[in-house]
Enzyme design. Structure first.
Site, PDB file in Angstrom:
ATOM      1  N   GLU A 248      -5.460  -6.279  14.363  1.00 13.44           N
ATOM      2  CA  GLU A 248      -5.730  -5.585  13.091  1.00 13.44           C
ATOM      3  C   GLU A 248      -7.078  -5.973  12.498  1.00 13.44           C
ATOM      4  O   GLU A 248      -7.820  -5.109  12.045  1.00 13.44           O
ATOM      5  CB  GLU A 248      -4.663  -5.954  12.045  1.00 13.44           C
ATOM      6  CG  GLU A 248      -3.390  -5.155  12.105  1.00 13.44           C
ATOM      7  CD  GLU A 248      -2.392  -5.594  11.028  1.00 13.44           C
ATOM      8  OE1 GLU A 248      -1.766  -4.716  10.445  1.00 13.44           O
ATOM      9  OE2 GLU A 248      -2.235  -6.814  10.776  1.00 13.44           O
TER      10      GLU A 248
ATOM     11  N   TRP B 245      -7.609   8.863   2.203  1.00 15.32           N
ATOM     12  CA  TRP B 245      -7.506   8.368   3.579  1.00 15.32           C
ATOM     13  C   TRP B 245      -7.281   9.609   4.432  1.00 15.32           C
ATOM     14  O   TRP B 245      -6.242  10.271   4.314  1.00 15.32           O
ATOM     15  CB  TRP B 245      -6.329   7.398   3.677  1.00 15.32           C
ATOM     16  CG  TRP B 245      -6.210   6.651   4.959  1.00 15.32           C
ATOM     17  CD1 TRP B 245      -6.884   5.513   5.314  1.00 15.32           C
ATOM     18  CD2 TRP B 245      -5.351   6.957   6.065  1.00 15.32           C
ATOM     19  NE1 TRP B 245      -6.499   5.105   6.562  1.00 15.32           N
ATOM     20  CE2 TRP B 245      -5.562   5.976   7.045  1.00 15.32           C
ATOM     21  CE3 TRP B 245      -4.430   7.971   6.323  1.00 15.32           C
ATOM     22  CZ2 TRP B 245      -4.891   5.969   8.261  1.00 15.32           C
ATOM     23  CZ3 TRP B 245      -3.764   7.973   7.527  1.00 15.32           C
ATOM     24  CH2 TRP B 245      -3.988   6.984   8.484  1.00 15.32           C
TER      25      TRP B 245
ATOM     26  N   CYS C  70      -4.027   6.934   0.451  1.00 14.04           N
ATOM     27  CA  CYS C  70      -4.622   7.597  -0.709  1.00 14.04           C
ATOM     28  C   CYS C  70      -4.126   6.995  -2.019  1.00 14.04           C
ATOM     29  O   CYS C  70      -2.970   6.585  -2.122  1.00 14.04           O
ATOM     30  CB  CYS C  70      -4.268   9.069  -0.717  1.00 14.04           C
ATOM     31  SG  CYS C  70      -4.719   9.921   0.786  1.00 14.04           S
TER      32      CYS C  70
ATOM     33  N   ASN D 198      -1.661  13.019  -3.053  1.00  7.71           N
ATOM     34  CA  ASN D 198      -1.274  12.106  -1.973  1.00  7.71           C
ATOM     35  C   ASN D 198      -0.157  12.782  -1.191  1.00  7.71           C
ATOM     36  O   ASN D 198       0.712  13.417  -1.788  1.00  7.71           O
ATOM     37  CB  ASN D 198      -0.712  10.791  -2.530  1.00  7.71           C
ATOM     38  CG  ASN D 198      -1.798   9.907  -3.090  1.00  7.71           C
ATOM     39  OD1 ASN D 198      -2.965  10.244  -3.046  1.00  7.71           O
ATOM     40  ND2 ASN D 198      -1.385   8.758  -3.623  1.00  7.71           N
ATOM     41  N   GLY D 199      -0.147  12.615   0.121  1.00 10.77           N
ATOM     42  CA  GLY D 199       0.916  13.221   0.937  1.00 10.77           C
ATOM     43  C   GLY D 199       0.327  14.254   1.874  1.00 10.77           C
ATOM     44  O   GLY D 199      -0.896  14.360   2.030  1.00 10.77           O
TER      45      GLY D 199
ATOM     46  N   HIS E 108       6.474 -10.065  35.351  1.00  8.11           N
ATOM     47  CA  HIS E 108       6.750  -8.646  35.590  1.00  8.11           C
ATOM     48  C   HIS E 108       5.574  -7.768  35.211  1.00  8.11           C
ATOM     49  O   HIS E 108       5.764  -6.610  34.852  1.00  8.11           O
ATOM     50  CB  HIS E 108       8.014  -8.239  34.822  1.00  8.11           C
ATOM     51  CG  HIS E 108       9.218  -9.054  35.220  1.00  8.11           C
ATOM     52  ND1 HIS E 108       9.781  -8.952  36.468  1.00  8.11           N
ATOM     53  CD2 HIS E 108       9.913 -10.008  34.565  1.00  8.11           C
ATOM     54  CE1 HIS E 108      10.797  -9.806  36.558  1.00  8.11           C
ATOM     55  NE2 HIS E 108      10.885 -10.470  35.412  1.00  8.11           N
TER      56      HIS E 108
ATOM     57  N   LYS F 244      -2.767   0.002   3.669  1.00  8.23           N
ATOM     58  CA  LYS F 244      -1.771  -0.977   3.236  1.00  8.23           C
ATOM     59  C   LYS F 244      -0.400  -0.336   3.067  1.00  8.23           C
ATOM     60  O   LYS F 244       0.628  -0.926   3.334  1.00  8.23           O
ATOM     61  CB  LYS F 244      -2.231  -1.559   1.885  1.00  8.23           C
ATOM     62  CG  LYS F 244      -1.350  -2.645   1.336  1.00  8.23           C
ATOM     63  CD  LYS F 244      -1.584  -3.926   2.063  1.00  8.23           C
ATOM     64  CE  LYS F 244      -0.567  -4.978   1.761  1.00  8.23           C
ATOM     65  NZ  LYS F 244      -0.543  -6.007   2.795  1.00  8.23           N
TER      66      LYS F 244
ATOM     67  N   LYS G 208      -1.763  -9.347  14.106  1.00  6.08           N
ATOM     68  CA  LYS G 208      -2.773  -9.828  13.146  1.00  6.08           C
ATOM     69  C   LYS G 208      -4.145  -9.842  13.804  1.00  6.08           C
ATOM     70  O   LYS G 208      -5.117  -9.395  13.218  1.00  6.08           O
ATOM     71  CB  LYS G 208      -2.462 -11.255  12.668  1.00  6.08           C
ATOM     72  CG  LYS G 208      -1.388 -11.480  11.636  1.00  6.08           C
ATOM     73  CD  LYS G 208      -1.625 -10.960  10.268  1.00  6.08           C
ATOM     74  CE  LYS G 208      -1.240  -9.524  10.161  1.00  6.08           C
ATOM     75  NZ  LYS G 208       0.060  -9.168   9.766  1.00  6.08           N
TER      76      LYS G 208
ATOM     77  N   GLU H  50       3.748 -10.755  16.117  1.00  6.59           N
ATOM     78  CA  GLU H  50       3.066 -10.709  14.821  1.00  6.59           C
ATOM     79  C   GLU H  50       1.666 -11.340  14.941  1.00  6.59           C
ATOM     80  O   GLU H  50       0.701 -10.833  14.375  1.00  6.59           O
ATOM     81  CB  GLU H  50       3.930 -11.421  13.768  1.00  6.59           C
ATOM     82  CG  GLU H  50       3.306 -11.563  12.392  1.00  6.59           C
ATOM     83  CD  GLU H  50       2.935 -10.253  11.713  1.00  6.59           C
ATOM     84  OE1 GLU H  50       3.332  -9.174  12.181  1.00  6.59           O
ATOM     85  OE2 GLU H  50       2.213 -10.318  10.711  1.00  6.59           O
TER      86      GLU H  50
ATOM     87  N   ARG I 196      -5.418  -0.373  -0.510  1.00  2.14           N
ATOM     88  CA  ARG I 196      -4.489   0.476   0.224  1.00  2.14           C
ATOM     89  C   ARG I 196      -5.148   1.111   1.444  1.00  2.14           C
ATOM     90  O   ARG I 196      -4.451   1.631   2.316  1.00  2.14           O
ATOM     91  CB  ARG I 196      -3.953   1.567  -0.696  1.00  2.14           C
ATOM     92  CG  ARG I 196      -3.140   1.013  -1.851  1.00  2.14           C
ATOM     93  CD  ARG I 196      -2.945   2.063  -2.895  1.00  2.14           C
ATOM     94  NE  ARG I 196      -2.164   3.178  -2.397  1.00  2.14           N
ATOM     95  CZ  ARG I 196      -0.847   3.270  -2.506  1.00  2.14           C
ATOM     96  NH1 ARG I 196      -0.175   2.317  -3.075  1.00  2.14           N
ATOM     97  NH2 ARG I 196      -0.207   4.316  -2.044  1.00  2.14           N
TER      98      ARG I 196
HETATM   99  C1  G6P Z   1       0.996  -0.729   7.276  1.00  2.00           C
HETATM  100  C2  G6P Z   1       0.483  -2.062   6.767  1.00  2.00           C
HETATM  101  C3  G6P Z   1       1.230  -3.183   7.457  1.00  2.00           C
HETATM  102  C4  G6P Z   1       2.728  -3.025   7.247  1.00  2.00           C
HETATM  103  C5  G6P Z   1       3.222  -1.639   7.686  1.00  2.00           C
HETATM  104  C6  G6P Z   1       4.633  -1.384   7.205  1.00  2.00           C
HETATM  105  O1  G6P Z   1       0.676  -0.559   8.615  1.00  2.00           O
HETATM  106  O2  G6P Z   1      -0.896  -2.184   7.019  1.00  2.00           O
HETATM  107  O3  G6P Z   1       0.821  -4.419   6.919  1.00  2.00           O
HETATM  108  O4  G6P Z   1       3.405  -3.989   7.989  1.00  2.00           O
HETATM  109  O5  G6P Z   1       2.411  -0.628   7.100  1.00  2.00           O
HETATM  110  O6  G6P Z   1       4.603  -1.313   5.818  1.00  2.00           O
HETATM  111  P1  G6P Z   1       5.760  -1.746   4.841  1.00  2.00           P
HETATM  112  O7  G6P Z   1       5.156  -1.560   3.481  1.00  2.00           O
HETATM  113  O8  G6P Z   1       6.885  -0.769   5.066  1.00  2.00           O
HETATM  114  O9  G6P Z   1       6.136  -3.133   5.131  1.00  2.00           O
END
Ligand code: G6P
Length: 610
Positions: A490, A74, A2, A99-100, A506, A605, A487, A483, A27
Site C-alpha cells: 500500500e 475520487w 469522495c 458521492n456514489g 507449492h 480510506k 501495508k 497484513e 479519504r
Molecule cells: C480501504 C482502506 C483500508 C481498509 C479497507 C476496508 O481499502 O484503505 O484501510 O482496510 O478499505 O475498509 P473498512 O472501513 O471497511 O475497514
C-alpha cells in the site's frame, strides 16, 4: 473516497468549505472543487490535485458567498481532470456535488441529450444535475425537483444541490452514501463525515437511507423515502479526536502507530472485570445471543478482512463453533447457505464500505439470528443498521493505511471470542481470567514493540531497492503476515505477497533468490518448529530472511537469517503485538522511498463505491 461539504450561513463560507475539504483529504481523492452563490450568480473553482491547489486558486481569484457546496473527487466515471471535478452545473442554475455511482447514467444521458442538454464532463453526476434542472422547471420547489429526479436514479448517492434562484437553501439526499448535517448558531452545514465540520460545530444529525432534506440557516426539514416528515434532533458529537494535527510526527500513519497503546486502552476501558469480559459490551442482547449462537459468519474488506481471519482462529479454538470468514465483495454476489443460529459479524474501520454494507443488508434477508458490527465510527451506516455494535474507540484514523484501527479491531475480536467462551463455558474460568489479564497487558506490550523503532528503521534500508517481498506466517500469524504484506504494498509500492509457510513448497519457493527478502512472523508457539524448517528451505536457496521472533523461539542469527527480537507474553495476544513491527517496517521503507505515506496513490480510506 469522495468527500462533500456544504454550508448555508450569514458569513462568507468559502474558507469553511476549503477547511472541510482539507479535513476529508485523508479519504483519498484526485481533484477538488467548490461553488458558491456570489452576487446572485454561481461562481465555481475546480482544480486537479490537492486541496492546496484549490486554496491557491482561491487566493489568486477570491470568491465568497453565504451559501455553497464543495467536493473532493475520487475518479470513477471519467479521468481526474478539471471538467470532471465537482460541482457540476446545469444551465448555470443548478449546482451539485455527489458521492456514489449512478448505475443507469448512460440511458439517462442519452435521454437528456435528446432533450437538448449538453454535457461538459464524462461523469455520472452531471446527469443528476440536468435531471434536477429539468424537473425544477415543472415543480414548486427544489426539494420536489430533487425527489422527482432521484426517483429516476439507480445506484448510490449522497448529494447536495444548490439552486442559483434560491440562495437561502440547500437540498440534500441520501441513498447509499452517508451525509451528516451540522448545526451552528444561525447557520447549517453538511458533510459526508463529521470530521469535516468539527471546527464549526459539534451538533450533528445523520440522514437516514432514502431521506431528502431542505437545509436553511435556522431550519432543517427532512422527508423520508415515503415523503413523510421526519422529526429528529441534533446531538452532541462523541468524536473525540480533532484529527487535523500530526503533532510531533512527520506523518499521520506514524502518529497512529504510536497511538496504539492509548487506543487499545480505550477499547478495553469499562469492558473488563477482574476475571471476565463484560458481555454487554457487545450489546444488551449479547448475553442471551452469545449463549445461543452455534456458528459465526464474518464479512469484511482489506485490513478488516485480515482481522476477521485472525478471529476465525480464536473463535474456533476458544468457543468451538464454526466460524466462516469471507471478503464482502465475494459474499454479496454468491449464493451462500446460512445454518440456523448463526451470528453475522461485519468488521469495518469506517462503517461505510459499500460492499460490507451490502453484505449486511443481504444477511438481514438471509435469516441470521442477529448482526454485530465491530466498527470505529459511531453513527456510521454499519453501526446504525446492525442489531449490535462494538465500537473499537481507536479515534479518528487519518492515514489511509490502517494501523490502530486494525489492532483495536483485533482487541475487540479477542474480547468477543473470550465473551463467547465465557457465555458458552467452553474454557475454564481460570483460563478466561488469564486471557483478561493478557488483554490488559496489550498496551504495555505494544509500547515494548514500539521501542524497536530504531532497529526496524535500520533494517528497512535493506528493502528499499527491492522489487518484491515475501511474508510468511503460520496459524493466526498467517493473517498477520498478510497484513504486513498489504501495508508494504500500500505505502511503499513494493510488490509483496504473504503465504502460509506450509504453502512455500507449492509454488513461492520458485521465486526465492538473493533479490527476494522474506519476512517471517515467528512468535514462540507450537508451530515454531515447523516454521524453522520452512526457513531452512528458504536459506538453502539463497534467500535473505528477516525474522520477527520471541527470544524463546530459539531461532539463531546466521548467514541469511536476521533476527528482530519482539516479545509477546501470550499466544492469544501475539498477533496484535507482532503487527506493530510490521507496520513500522512498511512505514520506514515508504519514507525512504519517498512515497506519499498518508495518502498513497490510487487508494481511499473509505471505499463507499463497490
Ligand atoms: C480501504 C482502506 C483500508 C481498509 C479497507 C476496508 O481499502 O484503505 O484501510 O482496510 O478499505 O475498509 P473498512 O472501513 O471497511 O475497514
Amino acid at each position: 473516497m469522495c468527500g462533500i461539504v456544504g454550508a448555508v450561513a450569514q458569513r462568507d463560507i468559502a474558507e469553511i468549505l476549503i477547511e472541510g475539504l482539507r479535513r476529508l483529504e485523508y479519504r483519498g481523492y484526485d481533484s477538488a472543487g467548490l461553488a458558491v452563490i456570489s452576487e446572485g450568480q454561481i461562481a465555481r473553482l475546480r482544480r486537479v490535485g490537492k486541496v492546496a491547489e484549490l486554496q491557491k486558486a482561491m487566493e489568486e481569484a477570491p470568491i465568497d458567498g453565504n451559501i455553497g457546496i464543495a467536493h473532493t473527487r475520487w475518479a470513477t466515471h471519467g479521468e481526474p481532470n478539471e471538467n470532471n471535478a465537482h460541482p457540476h452545473f446545469s444551465n448555470d442554475r443548478i449546482a451539485i456535488v455527489h458521492n456514489g455511482i449512478i448505475e443507469n447514467y448512460e440511458v439517462l444521458r442519452e435521454e437528456l441529450k435528446s432533450q437538448g442538454y449538453a454535457f461538459s464532463s464524462d461523469t455520472d453526476t452531471e446527469v443528476m444535475a440536468h435531471l434536477i434542472e429539468r424537473e425544477r422547471k415543472t415543480t414548486e420547489s427544489l426539494l420536489e425537483a430533487v425527489l422527482k429526479a432521484t426517483q429516476l436514479l439507480e445506484g448510490a448517492y449522497g448529494t447536495v444541490v444548490m439552486d442559483q434562484q434560491n440562495p437561502e437553501q440547500l437540498v440534500v439526499a441520501r441513498s447509499g452514501s452517508p451525509l451528516v448535517l451540522g448545526k451552528g448558531i444561525g447557520e447549517m452545514f453538511i458533510a459526508s463525515d463529521q470530521l469535516a465540520l468539527l471546527p464549526v460545530t459539534r451538533q450533528f444529525m445523520f440522514l437516514e437511507e432514502g431521506e431528502v432534506a431542505e437545509v436553511s440557516r435556522r431550519e432543517v426539514r427532512i422527508l423520508d423515502a415515503n415523503g413523510a416528515l421526519v422529526e429528529r434532533d441534533f446531538e452532541e458529537s462523541s468524536v473525540q479526536h480533532d484529527a487535523g494535527d500530526k503533532g510531533q510526527f512527520r506523518h499521520f500513519m506514524m502518529k497512529e502507530i504510536f497511538e496504539q497503546p492509548t487506543s487499545i486502552s480505550n477499547t478495553l476501558e469499562g469492558r473488563l472485570t477482574n476475571d471476565s469480559v463484560v458481555v454487554e459490551s457487545f450489546g444488551n442482547k449479547a448475553p442471551e445471543l452469545l449463549t445461543k449462537v452455534k456458528s459465526v459468519q464474518i464479512i469484511a474488506c482489506g485490513t478488516s478482512y485480515h482481522a476477521a481471519m485472525v478471529a476465525k482462529y480464536w473463535i474456533e479454538a476458544m468457543v468451538q463453533i464454526p466460524c466462516q470468514v469471507e471478503i464482502a465483495s465475494e459474499y454479496r454476489y454468491r449464493k451462500s447457505v446460512v445454518v440456523p443460529d448463526s451470528l453475522f459479524i461485519s468488521i469495518s474501520q469506517s462503517g461505510e464500505t459499500a460492499d460490507t454494507l451490502a453484505a449486511l443488508r443481504l444477511a438481514k434477508e438471509q435469516g441470521f439470528m442477529a448482526s454485530l458490527t465491530i466498527c470505529n465510527v459511531p453513527g456510521s451506516s454499519l453501526v446504525r443498521e446492525s442489531d449490535m455494535a462494538f465500537m473499537t474507540r481507536a479515534g479518528a484514523e487519518i492515514g489511509v493505511a490502517s494501523t490502530k484501527a486494525f489492532t483495536t479491531q483485533l482487541t475487540g475480536l479477542l474480547m468477543l471470542a473470550t465473551a463467547m467462551a465465557q457465555s458458552k463455558q467452553t474454557l475454564p474460568a481460570e483460563e478466561i481470567a488469564s486471557i483478561v489479564d493478557q488483554l490488559r497487558q496489550i498496551p504495555s506490550e505494544i509500547n515494548e514493540a514500539l521501542a524497536m523503532d530504531k532497529t526496524i528503521e535500520d533494517i528497512s534500508e535493506e528493502f528499499t531497492e527491492k522489487e518484491h517481498t515475501l511474508f510468511l506466517g503460520r496459524g493466526e500469524q498467517y493473517p498477520i503476515a498478510m497484513e504486513g504484506a498489504l501495508k508494504l504494498k500500500e505505502i511503499s509500492y513494493i510488490h509483496a505477497e504473504a503465504y502460509a509457510a506450509g504453502e512455500l513448497k507449492h509454488g513461492p519457493l520458485a521465486l526465492i533468490d538473493q533479490d527476494m527478502p522474506i519476512v517471517v512472523v515467528a512468535p514462540n508457539n507450537d508451530l515454531v518448529e515447523k516454521l524453522k524448517s520452512n526457513m531452512e528451505e528458504v536459506r538453502a536457496r539463497g534467500g535473505q530472511l528477516y525474522v520477527f521472533a520471541d527470544k524463546e523461539s530459539e531461532i539463531n542469527e546466521n548467514d541469511g537469517i536476521k533476527i528482530i527480537h519482539c516479545s509477546a507474553k501470550s499466544h492469544y495476544t501475539a498477533p496484535i503485538i507482532f503487527t506493530v513491527p510490521l507496520q513500522l517496517l512498511s512505514y520506514h521503507v515508504a519514507v525512504i522511498r519517498g512515497t506519499d505515506v498518508d495518502q498513497p496513490r490510487n487508494l481511499a480510506k473509505s471505499v463507499t463505491v463497490e
